[in-house]
Design a protein around this motif. Structure first.
Motif, mmCIF file in Angstrom:
data_model
loop_
_atom_site.group_PDB
_atom_site.id
_atom_site.type_symbol
_atom_site.label_atom_id
_atom_site.label_comp_id
_atom_site.label_asym_id
_atom_site.label_seq_id
_atom_site.Cartn_x
_atom_site.Cartn_y
_atom_site.Cartn_z
ATOM 1 N N ILE A 116 48.234 41.050 40.781
ATOM 2 C CA ILE A 116 47.028 41.108 39.956
ATOM 3 C C ILE A 116 45.944 40.199 40.512
ATOM 4 C CG2 ILE A 116 46.103 40.546 37.666
ATOM 5 C CD1 ILE A 116 48.749 41.483 36.481
ATOM 6 N N SER A 117 46.341 39.077 41.106
ATOM 7 C CA SER A 117 45.357 38.113 41.608
ATOM 8 C C SER A 117 44.458 38.719 42.679
ATOM 9 C CB SER A 117 46.073 36.876 42.154
ATOM 10 O OG SER A 117 46.785 37.176 43.355
ATOM 11 N N PHE A 118 44.956 39.739 43.391
ATOM 12 C CA PHE A 118 44.129 40.375 44.415
ATOM 13 C C PHE A 118 42.992 41.192 43.801
ATOM 14 C CE2 PHE A 118 47.952 39.513 46.842
ATOM 15 C CZ PHE A 118 47.447 39.120 48.065
ATOM 16 N N ARG A 119 43.178 41.621 42.535
ATOM 17 C CA ARG A 119 42.164 42.430 41.871
ATOM 18 C C ARG A 119 41.330 41.618 40.893
ATOM 19 N NH1 ARG A 119 40.984 46.706 44.400
ATOM 20 N NH2 ARG A 119 40.218 47.614 42.453
ATOM 21 N N TRP A 120 41.652 40.367 40.709
ATOM 22 C CA TRP A 120 40.940 39.516 39.765
ATOM 23 C C TRP A 120 39.699 38.971 40.455
ATOM 24 C CZ3 TRP A 120 44.100 36.327 35.805
ATOM 25 C CH2 TRP A 120 43.234 35.706 34.897
#
Length: 679
Positions: free
Chosen positions: A468-472
């Protein structure tokens, strides 16, 4: 601005009502019997509601209505802010010392103009000429722009031809003698705009971000739609080629109805676009900047009697060969300005330009020598070799991501791959995923009798959080004013006190009615802690929410923007410290065996989350980024001081909170020295 006293009156009403309610509770508990306690409970509840409900309604109604006089005052303040901003930038760029390079312009002869009748009006054009009769120089462009009925102008020119400088000087001239009814020119680089967003919507966001006093994005959109703000769009050619056709159509639609506009673009890119589309701006005059003449070059370079002997060979060559390679190389304001800067010191020899074989060699030499000429060897802070390397890294970073502005809050994208993973592991999405996985695993263990299911659940949640951190999206600065912080604190008191009163009613009045066993002597202390804890928790959560709703003020230089974001980050410390303390207590309980291991791991993840949220602020991420970049020798540790110094020396220019290279040609030249890849 009226209504401040009445708003404080609502707060006094709320606070007084809550104090009365608290007094009734205390009096009933200390001095009354069971019946008295019930009566005081009912009375306190009604008192609290009687105070809180009207105060809430009153605060909701206290909205200041913006009057036409307020709008005119806001526009006047905007004009003054922009005048100061661009006057300071013009002084740094030295475009008026001793005088601007004389740049002539005239209506373009290329078939990219709207008809003369559409530009000047049918009454002003009795016949049907095929070309507009417009011409002048940089000194009179503002006066002639004002004579255009629609006040729509496109400025074309070669790379380094003076388009951006003319746009800045035009803005300053329009602001210098602006009448109250005149639109306020707003100069903005067009490169970040995506035509998928309406032009006025994008411009309203920029205005609201950089000038918070205009009353919000809706008011900014109103100013643009009514033509009270004049968009000065610099760098149309910097838009990706596949966007330019849609962008030009969107610009034409945005200024339909006679709204003012100024647009700059390189000549070749604009001609190529109009050759494909054959759809020029419907009412805009298109003018083209002429090359600097040999006589104007001599006037600009012949700066003093002391420098004249050194420049004489160059001036003689330009006079003898006005169409030669040297004269052609110095035919743009950028190259003439670079030449004067490179050979400003008494010991330098401009005559070395005579030995260079062609125009490209002269321009390459001036670009190569420009930065070293501004950083003398005697400056111990910034050795010239290090400066060139640092600027090269920044140029490669901008080129790789196809952007033109150095935003300090986005510099983490310039980190090498290994270093960027360190920031990735500090992302709050990871502990959030871990908490989610822990909860699912704990439920599976309890309901499905799966032993230790919380362990793989937490691990899977951590992995999901990493994805998820890659899309945050990364955080942007939150420069909330001090008044905004105080307003957020005051607003948080309402829900916090409301919850505290309700918890007090339940704890001290409601529970004793249902609990039959005798309570220990110190039970009231636990009840008081419950009231305080509930109120504090609601206050910190509401305070954080209110802060995020406060208007932002980007109208400041980058260093002050960092300091403002740090103040915003410090204002979130209470909520992070509170939840971090709760998480730490849970973790200790789990480690000591007084609570289930799930509770201990959950507490550790809460602490991890609070720490990652602390580093999530733009200023904190920037601080870590510059230390990591400095450790690799890619950028200096005092990066903002270096960027400010480079701006003052003339290597960089500043547009709002962004730094940019003085010209795209300089950025490209530095990037070609040593390409740094972030793939």
């Amino acid at each position: 601005m009226s209504g401040g006293h009445s708003r404080s009156g609502w707060w006094w009403l709320a606070g007084g009502g809550l104090l009365v309610a608290a007094g009734l509770i205390a009096g009933g508990m200390l001095f009354g019997g069971p019946e008295a306690q019930k009566l005081t409970a009912i009375a306190s509840l009604l008192t609290a509601l009687a105070a809180l409900v009207p105060s809430y309604v009153g605060m909701r109604r206290q909205r200041k209505k913006i009057t036409p006089a307020d709008r005119e005052a806001a526009l006047a303040d905007l004009a003054e802010d922009l005048r100061r901003q661009w006057a300071a930038e013009a002084a740094v760029r030295a475009v008026r010392r001793p005088a601007p390079i004389r740049v002539r312009w005239s209506a373009t002869g290329h078939p990219v103009n709207a008809s003369p009748a559409a530009v000047l009006g049918a009454a002003a054009v009795p016949s049907t000429p095929s070309r507009l009769n417009l011409s002048g120089d940089v000194a009179d462009v503002a006066a002639k722009y004002r004579k255009l009925p629609n006040r729509q102008l496109v400025v074309l020119g070669e790379p380094g031809g003076g388009k951006s400088t003319m746009a800045m000087l035009l803005v300053l001239d329009l602001l210098a003698d602006r009448e109250p009814a005149d639109p306020v020119p707003f100069l903005v680089n067009l490169a970040p705009w995506h035509p998928g967003e309406a032009l006025h919507d994008w411009l309203a966001r920029q205005l609201d971000r950089e000038h918070a006093g205009l009353g919000g994005r809706a008011e900014c959109l109103r100013f643009l739609a009514s033509g009270r703000v004049l968009p000065v769009l610099d760098g149309f050619d910097e838009l990706p080629g596949w966007h330019q056709q849609d962008a030009l159509a969107a610009i034409d639609e945005a200024v339909d109805g006679g709204k003012p506009l100024i647009l700059t673009c390189r000549t070749r890119e604009y001609l190529d676009l109009l050759t494909r589309t054959r759809s020029p701006l419907a009412n805009a005059a298109v003018v083209e900047l002429a090359p600097v003449t040999a006589e104007d070059v001599r006037t600009f370079l012949d700066v003093s009697t002391d420098a004249r002997p050194r420049w004489q060979p160059v001036l003689d060559r330009i006079r003898a060969e006005p169409g030669g390679e040297l004269a052609l190389a110095l035919s743009t304001p950028l190259m003439v300005s670079l030449a004067r800067t490179v050979y400003a010191e008494p010991g330098t020899e401009p005559a070395e330009l005579l030995a260079l074989p062609d125009r490209e060699a002269v321009q390459r030499h001036l670009l190569e020598a420009f930065v070293p000429s501004l950083y003398p060897e005697r400056d111990p802070r910034y050795p010239v070799a290090d400066v060139v390397e640092w600027l090269t890294v920044l140029a490669c970073y901008l080129g790789h991501w196809e952007i033109n502005g150095i935003a300090w809050w986005e510099l983490h994208y310039a980190l090498p791959r290994f270093r960027s993973w360190l920031l990735r592991l500090l992302h709050p999405g990871i502990p959030l995923g871990g908490l989610l996985g822990l909860a699912v695993g704990g439920a599976a263990e309890h309901w499905l009798d799966l032993r230790l299911a919380w362990l793989p659940g937490a691990a899977a949640g951590l992995a999901l959080g990493l994805l998820i951190s890659f899309r945050w999206p990364p955080e942007t600065p939150r420069p909330v004013s001090d008044e905004g912080v105080r307003s957020a604190r005051r607003s948080a008191l309402f829900p916090a006190s409301n919850v505290a009163v309700l918890v007090a009613l339940v704890t001290f009045v409601g529970l004793p009615e249902f609990i039959t066993v005798p309570l220990p002597a110190g039970a009231w202390v636990l009840g008081l802690l419950a009231v305080l804890g509930a109120g504090a928790t609601v206050w910190v959560v509401s305070y954080g929410h209110n802060l995020r709703e406060q208007p932002l003020d980007f109208d400041r230089e980058p260093g002050e923007l960092v300091r403002a974001d740090r103040r915003y980050a410090r204002s979130h410390l209470p909520e992070q410290a509170w939840f971090g303390l709760v998480g730490a207590l849970l973790a200790v309980a789990g480690l000591l065996g007084t609570a289930h291991s799930i509770v201990g791991l959950g507490g550790l993840l809460v602490v991890y989350l609070c720490l990652s949220l602390r580093l999530r602020f733009a200023s904190a991420t920037f601080a870590l980024t510059r230390w990591l970049m400095a450790a690799d020798g890619l950028l200096p540790r005092d990066l903002l001081d270096f960027l400010h110094d480079a701006h003052q020396r003339g290597v960089l220019r500043r547009a709002g909170p962004f730094y940019e290279f003085r010209h795209a040609l300089l950025q490209v030249h530095l990037a070609e020295r040593r390409w740094v890849n972030w793939v």
